[in-house]
Every structure is written in structure tokens, then in C-alpha cells.
Enzyme design. Structure first.
Site, PDB file in Angstrom:
ATOM      1  N   SER A  96      -7.958   0.389   5.099  1.00 27.58           N
ATOM      2  CA  SER A  96      -7.201   1.273   4.236  1.00 27.58           C
ATOM      3  C   SER A  96      -6.380   0.536   3.179  1.00 27.58           C
ATOM      4  O   SER A  96      -5.782   1.161   2.308  1.00 27.58           O
ATOM      5  CB  SER A  96      -6.260   2.127   5.093  1.00 27.58           C
ATOM      6  OG  SER A  96      -5.357   1.307   5.823  1.00 27.58           O
TER       7      SER A  96
ATOM      8  N   SER B  12      -7.934  -2.782   8.662  1.00 25.38           N
ATOM      9  CA  SER B  12      -7.419  -2.289   7.381  1.00 25.38           C
ATOM     10  C   SER B  12      -6.886  -3.373   6.457  1.00 25.38           C
ATOM     11  O   SER B  12      -6.700  -3.132   5.267  1.00 25.38           O
ATOM     12  CB  SER B  12      -6.311  -1.255   7.623  1.00 25.38           C
ATOM     13  OG  SER B  12      -6.816  -0.136   8.296  1.00 25.38           O
TER      14      SER B  12
ATOM     15  N   LYS C 249       0.834  -1.199   0.000  1.00 24.62           N
ATOM     16  CA  LYS C 249       0.000   0.000   0.000  1.00 24.62           C
ATOM     17  C   LYS C 249       0.871   1.252   0.000  1.00 24.62           C
ATOM     18  O   LYS C 249       2.012   1.235   0.476  1.00 24.62           O
ATOM     19  CB  LYS C 249      -0.961  -0.026   1.191  1.00 24.62           C
ATOM     20  CG  LYS C 249      -0.298  -0.061   2.537  1.00 24.62           C
ATOM     21  CD  LYS C 249      -1.236  -0.561   3.642  1.00 24.62           C
ATOM     22  CE  LYS C 249      -2.361   0.379   3.955  1.00 24.62           C
ATOM     23  NZ  LYS C 249      -3.120  -0.042   5.160  1.00 24.62           N
TER      24      LYS C 249
END
Length: 521
Positions: free
Chosen positions: A207, A231, A132
Site C-alpha cells: 500500500s 506494503s 503515505k
């Protein structure tokens, strides 16, 4: 008599709220369904068998020179390019560098006479992965989804990224996130919105939404993600892949988000996202580094000796009701293990109805100044000012970030003593149940991935994930096929601290019996 009447009224009101919430959710889906009815897209079908092969098997074939690293990396890069036009997951790539690194791996293997030690020292040699955008990688963008950091590049790798590179993995790209990793959708004003590969009108979660989407669509072999409030597990659930949050304080966190220390006192953990359960253990071994000795990860797990527990809902009436398909898939997993072990006990974790509130309190104990970080240190953001700027289209922030500011500036705080006491009681209760060979099956969510933006209308569903960050228990999101609409469904598998191997053993068995990841095309 008065107390009895009071109790009856309380039960009646609770039932009424739940029924009204069900009606509200039906209306939300109906209205958004009309809006998005002509927008649905899916990713192209998968044609190359390398793309659906586990990372562990790819590494083995590369070591034995049955396939080349260049062949594998090329296949995933081509797929990532193909799907990204549809799902917008990759925000920065290093494809050219990755191809050169793959060539170096192949050259190294051609010159190496004894490859026997490579499986232990470099278990993912030549295998491509993504991470990420919020995880630092040397030379790559680290904007955290903020316009104010649009040109910031990392000088070094996050510790877990370095670990994976040392293990032979080849980083090919970074993927989308919400601002500062603090929302349940992966959207920001810098990179835009990531779409679900099973249905592009649906949310990928946050996320690590970009990571789960790209892995589900076979744009990389595996992912290194992070989880401070679901997340990893929320995106893994929405996108039908495996996601694992290890025991608390196990993985090093330097370079994960804005953290500058490997061992901060945090709810966050780094962890893997992958398509195949067999990759979970070898990936975890790499990520935990020097803490591997705490896990006894290779100990044989006799599934027949497990003590099975399950909970059907959090009990938070502000959250949506768990729908019939989600309840059925949880009970299907429970029933299978009940037949294997001889028993399964339904429980209610005391305080689980306060999951969201507890996480909200413990976030105030994290080493993050949100109001300063959201402006990249330029000034301390203010809710009233940012709302005005948002309404006049002058704000650089998304609505999600502004809602977080409103929460910090204008809403009452949780009582610290209350939150600490409830958290401790929950830990004691769950440790007592799970210590030794205990496993808890817990709903992944009230229902599968919702339409884009509907998360604003269902904020308390987040409690199904964040509670295990509060408790710091290991938990694995396990995919169990798709629902009647073709959206992924699954279940969370929880164990006592440092019994991570139990979660992963159950994940492998559920995959073997029920199938696991289903290709999105």
C-alpha cells in the site's frame, strides 16, 4: 504400487499446472503490452546532485552549513512537482509550510555555536521526507483512500511521524495508497492511480506505492511507510529502492492507518523507504523509539561470520513461476556471500506454499472491522449489495475493496488450528536456521512490476511478501539494478527476530558490490 502411481500423478499434475500458469502469464503480458504499447512515459532526468544524495549526507552537510535546509527542501519540492504530473504520487502537499520550516532550521543553525550534539538528537535536521496518506500528520488529510472520508483531517501526528519531526525531518507531502491500505496497487476513487517512474504503464505496488514511487523518482529524501503484508517491500521492489520491515511489535503504530494504540498485537510495522542503504540504520533508530535497546543496532557485523541460507520459490503452485532474471539475481547475491563465508544452504521453509492462506487467516486476528471501516462507520458493507452497486456504477468502492468483501462474506474461512500450527512450525524452523548469524535470501516476487490491473489476475504472488508479516521476522528489500526491460529487480534479505542489523549490513554490502538504486530516467 497404488501409492507410487498416486505420487507420480500428483507430480505430473503439479508440473502441468505450473506450465499452464507460465503460458497464462505470457498471454497476460502480451495482451496488456498491446493495450499499453503507446502509453509508456518516464520521469525527466535528475539534474540536481542534492536529489541523489543520501538523507544522512544531506543532514551532515546542513549541520556543517555547507548547504542550507532551504536549498535542499526547495530542490526536492521542485522535483516533486515535476514528477507528479507523470506519476501522480503526491496527493496533498505542505510545500509552503515546509519552506518556512527550512528557513527556521537555517536560522537556528546560524545562531547555534555547538552542533556536535545535533547528529544524535536531531539526525535528520532540515531534511525533507514524505509519508503515505494513511499515516496521520497533524492538519493533513487522512482519508484512507475513501470517498466517505474525503474531508477528514488529522488532529495529531502518528507516533512515528512525531518521532521523525522531533529528529528534525521536514514533512513536505503525503502520497497515494489503496483503500484502507488493502491492495497490491495504489489506486482509489479519490486520488486515482499512481504510476511507476521507470515505466508508467506498470504497477507501483501497495500500500506504500506512492511513497516508493516518489522516493525512486527523487521527490523526497526518504519516506516513512508501513507494512502489514509487504506494503513497504512490494512497492520498494517495484520501484527499485530500499524498504525495510523491522522485527514484529517493534515500532509504535498509533496513527498508522486507523490504529489508536502504539502496541496493538498486529502484523503491521512502520518502516523506512529510501534510495541509499546508509540511511536505513539511522532511520530505524528514530522509528523504534524506546525499543531501540532491543536491537543492538550499532554492533559490528562481520559478514564473513554469517550463515547463509536461500530459498528459490515459495512452492505455491497458484503463484506465478519465478522468472529467470529474478532467479539469477537471487543466486548472484547468494554466490557472492557463499564465496565470502564459505557456504550457502538451500532450504524450503515448511509451509511457505501456504503463505497467502496463512496471511489471510492472521488478518482476521487484526483489530480492523473491514466491512465497517470501508464505509467510514456508516454501515456494515455487504458483498452482494456492493457488487450490485458496482455493476450499476453506484458504488464508491474500487473493485479491490469489493473483492475483499467477497472474500469476507462468501468464501470459506481458513481453519484456525491449522493456521496457528503451521505458523508456529514455520517460526521454529526459521528461528533454528537463522538464530545467531543467519541470513535468508528470498525472492522478492516472481517477476518485476506488472502492468496496471494485472494484479487481479495474479493475487497469489502476494505470498512472497506477506509471509514475513505472518512470521514477524525482520526483512529488507534490496534493489539490485534493472532487468532487460529497464524494470527494477532485487532480493529480500531476512534475519531472525531482533537481528535487524544483519539485514541492514547485508543490504549495505549488496549495494556496495552490485550498485543498488538506479535512477529511473
Amino acid at each position: 504400487m497404488f501409492e507410487m502411481s498416486k505420487g507420480i500423478i500428483k507430480i505430473f499434475l503439479k508440473c502441468l499446472i505450473i506450465r499452464l500458469h507460465v503460458i497464462f502469464d505470457i498471454l497476460v503480458d502480451f495482451i496488456y503490452g498491446l493495450f499499453y504499447r503507446y502509453s509508456l512515459q518516464k520521469v525527466p532526468p535528475i539534474k540536481n546532485r542534492l536529489l541523489i544524495t543520501s538523507a544522512s549526507e544531506l543532514a551532515e552537510e546542513i549541520r556543517k552549513k555547507k548547504i542550507s535546509s532551504l536549498e535542499v527542501v526547495t530542490a526536492f519540492i521542485e522535483r516533486a512537482k515535476e514528477i507528479n504530473e507523470i506519476i501522480n504520487a503526491v496527493v496533498e502537499d505542505r510545500y509552503s509550510e515546509a519552506l518556512e520550516e527550512a528557513k527556521e532550521v537555517d536560522k537556528f543553525l546560524q545562531e547555534l555555536k555547538n552542533v556536535d550534539t545535533l547528529k544524535e538528537k536531531k539526525p535528520f535536521l532540515g531534511v525533507p521526507f514524505t509519508t503515505k496518506e494513511s499515516n496521520e500528520a497533524e492538519g493533513m488529510l487522512h482519508t484512507m483512500g475513501l470517498i466517505s472520508r474525503r474531508n477528514f483531517r488529522s488532529q495529531e501526528d502518528a507516533t512515528v511521524i512525531r518521532f521523525m519531526k522531533d529528529a528534525g525531518g521536514i514533512l513536505i507531502a503525503k502520497t497515494n495508497i489503496p483503500e484502507l491500505n488493502l491492495w497490491t496497487e495504489s489506486r482509489n476513487n479519490l486520488y486515482g492511480q499512481t504510476c511507476n517512474p521507470y515505466n508508467t504503464t506498470r504497477n507501483v505496488g501497495g500500500s506504500s506505492g506512492g511513497e516508493a514511487a516518489v522516493i525512486a523518482a527523487c521527490g523526497a529524501a526518504f519516506s516513512i511507510a508501513s507494512d502489514i503484508g509487504g506494503s513497504i517491500r512490494m512497492p520498494a521492489f517495484f520501484n527499485g529502492v530500499f524498504g525495510f520491515k523491522p522485527t514484529g511489535d517493534l515500532t509504535p503504530l498509533k496513527g498508522v492507518g486507523l490504529r489508536q494504540k502504539n502496541r496493538p498485537n498486529s502484523m503491521a510495522e512502520a518502516g523506512p523507504i529510501c534510495k541509499k542503504a546508509e540511511d536505513l540504520v539511522p532511520l530505524l533508530k528514530v522509528l523504534v523509539g524506546e525499543n531501540l535497546h532491543l536491537l543492538d543496532i550499532d554492533a559490528v557485523v562481520d559478514l564473513k561470520d554469517l550463515n547463509i541460507f536461500y530459498q528459490e520459490s515459495s512452492g505455491d503452485i497458484r503463484a506465478s513461476k519465478v522468472n529467470s532474471e529474478m532467479k539469477a539475481v537471487l543466486l548472484k547475491a547468494v554466490q557472492y556471500f557463499k564465496e565470502m563465508t564459505g557456504s550457502a544452504t538451500k532450504i524450503k521453509i515448511p509451509g511457505s506454499q501456504y503463505s497467502y492462506r496463512l496471511w489471510r487467516f492472521w488478518m482476521t486476528q487484526e483489530d480492523l472491522d473491514f466491512k465497517l471501516s470501508i464505509t467510514n462507520g456508516k454501515y456494515r458493507a455487504n458483498a452482494v449489495t456492493e457488487v450490485f452497486k458496482f455493476l450499476t456504477k453506484k458504488s464508491e468502492l474500487t473493485l479491490a475493496a469489493i473483492l475483499k468483501l467477497i472474500d469476507e462474506d462468501l468464501l470459506p474461512k481458513e481453519d484456525a488450528k491449522w493456521a496457528m500450527n503451521v505458523t508456529e512450525n514455520m517460526k521454529l524452523f526459521l528461528k533454528d536456521k537463522l538464530e545467531g548469524n543467519g541470513i535468508l535470501f528470498y525472492p522478492s516476487s516472481p517477476f518485476p512490476a506488472g502492468y496496471h490491473y494485472t494484479a487481479y489476475l495474479r493475487p497469489f504472488n502476494f505470498g512472497y511478501w506477506c509471509i514475513f508479516n505472518v512470521l514477524k521476522f525482520p526483512v529488507c528489500q534490496v534493489p539490485l539494478g534493472v532487468d532487460k526491460n529497464g524494470l527494477p529487480i532485487g532480493v529480500q534479505v531476512v534475519a531472525a527476530p531482533f537481528n535487524d542489523r544483519l539485514c541492514l549490513a547485508v543490504a549495505r554490502e549488496l549495494e556496495r558490490v552490485f550498485g543498488g538504486w538506479v535512477p529511473p530516467a
